[in-house]
Design an enzyme around this catalytic site. Sequence first.
Site, PDB file in Angstrom:
ATOM      1  CG  ASN A  12      -1.826   1.173   1.305  1.00 32.22           C
ATOM      2  OD1 ASN A  12      -1.967   1.932   0.351  1.00 32.22           O
ATOM      3  ND2 ASN A  12      -2.451   1.363   2.457  1.00 32.22           N
ATOM      4  CE  LYS A  14      -0.165   3.080   4.823  1.00 33.20           C
ATOM      5  NZ  LYS A  14       0.003   3.202   6.284  1.00 33.20           N
ATOM      6  CG  HIS A  96      -5.617   1.458   5.294  1.00 34.54           C
ATOM      7  ND1 HIS A  96      -5.140   2.383   6.197  1.00 34.54           N
ATOM      8  CD2 HIS A  96      -4.596   0.605   5.059  1.00 34.54           C
ATOM      9  CE1 HIS A  96      -3.879   2.100   6.483  1.00 34.54           C
ATOM     10  NE2 HIS A  96      -3.522   1.026   5.817  1.00 34.54           N
ATOM     11  CD  GLU A  98      -2.943   5.328   6.645  1.00 35.51           C
ATOM     12  OE1 GLU A  98      -1.865   5.017   7.175  1.00 35.51           O
ATOM     13  OE2 GLU A  98      -3.121   5.352   5.410  1.00 35.51           O
ATOM     14  CD  GLU A 166      -3.477  -2.655   7.322  1.00 37.21           C
ATOM     15  OE1 GLU A 166      -2.398  -2.682   6.738  1.00 37.21           O
ATOM     16  OE2 GLU A 166      -4.287  -1.727   7.209  1.00 37.21           O
ATOM     17  N   GLY A 172       2.868   1.981  10.816  1.00 38.28           N
ATOM     18  CA  GLY A 172       3.742   3.128  10.677  1.00 38.28           C
ATOM     19  C   GLY A 172       4.403   3.578  11.964  1.00 38.28           C
ATOM     20  CB  SER A 212       5.559  -2.037  11.708  1.00 37.88           C
ATOM     21  OG  SER A 212       5.034  -0.740  11.954  1.00 37.88           O
TER      22      SER A 212
END
Length: 249
Positions: A12, A14, A96, A98, A166, A172, A212
């Site tokens: 991904n 992003k 996702h 985010e 996730e 991240g 990660s």
Amino acid sequence: MVGTRKFVVGGNWKMNGNKKQIGEILDFLKKGPLNKDTEVIVGVPALYLEHVQSNAPEGVMVAAQNCYKAEKGAFTGEISPQMLKDVCVDWVILGHSERRQIFNECDELIADKVAFALENGLKVIACIGETLEEREANKTMEVVNRQTAAIACKVKDWTNVVIAYEPVWAIGTGKTATPAQAQEVHKALREYIAQSISPDVAASIRIQYGGSVTAANCKELGSQPDIDGFLVGGASLKPEFVEIVNARQ
């Protein structure tokens, strides 16, 4: 049954990359070599989807990072599954963390988008996962089961769905769930799917781990029986992504 689920690794990107950097990424993907027994998908910013689709090495699939639940209309800034199919893109990442955390997409909206994408011929990486606060409150399975159940209310055929678990606290941040922690959630999620959807879906659906993932930890994570691949963020922009793709070699 684990042996029949094809390992699948998504990258991904992003909101990262320009044509120069994308050229460098495509170069290391072409150089590889990539494990032929692993399905590889790259999640590309919408602006570059057609460019990457035209230049990706053979065997590397291209995914959009989002799409909406309508074919067309007054939805400024959105793209539809039909638009993706028109530029020969067959995959989309939906739900996702985010999108959930930053853009406030709720379980129901994500479920609607997953169902509409599937109905219109896309394959979907559907993301689920808990925040640090939820994990510390021992609500991990409550959250991921709720997110999965929302999708299950709208989706009957799971053939073209990959689930990406996730943990939000590990995206991240450099923090990673230990292989045992990740396996525990994947196993419990598969048991929930067996009970709430069907044993056949539970046995066949691929569940990726995201959070990660790096070249240093991918082999141990990838050796867990209920982890069927990865959804990789920052590391997918770097040559180490090849090592992650090859985690099962």
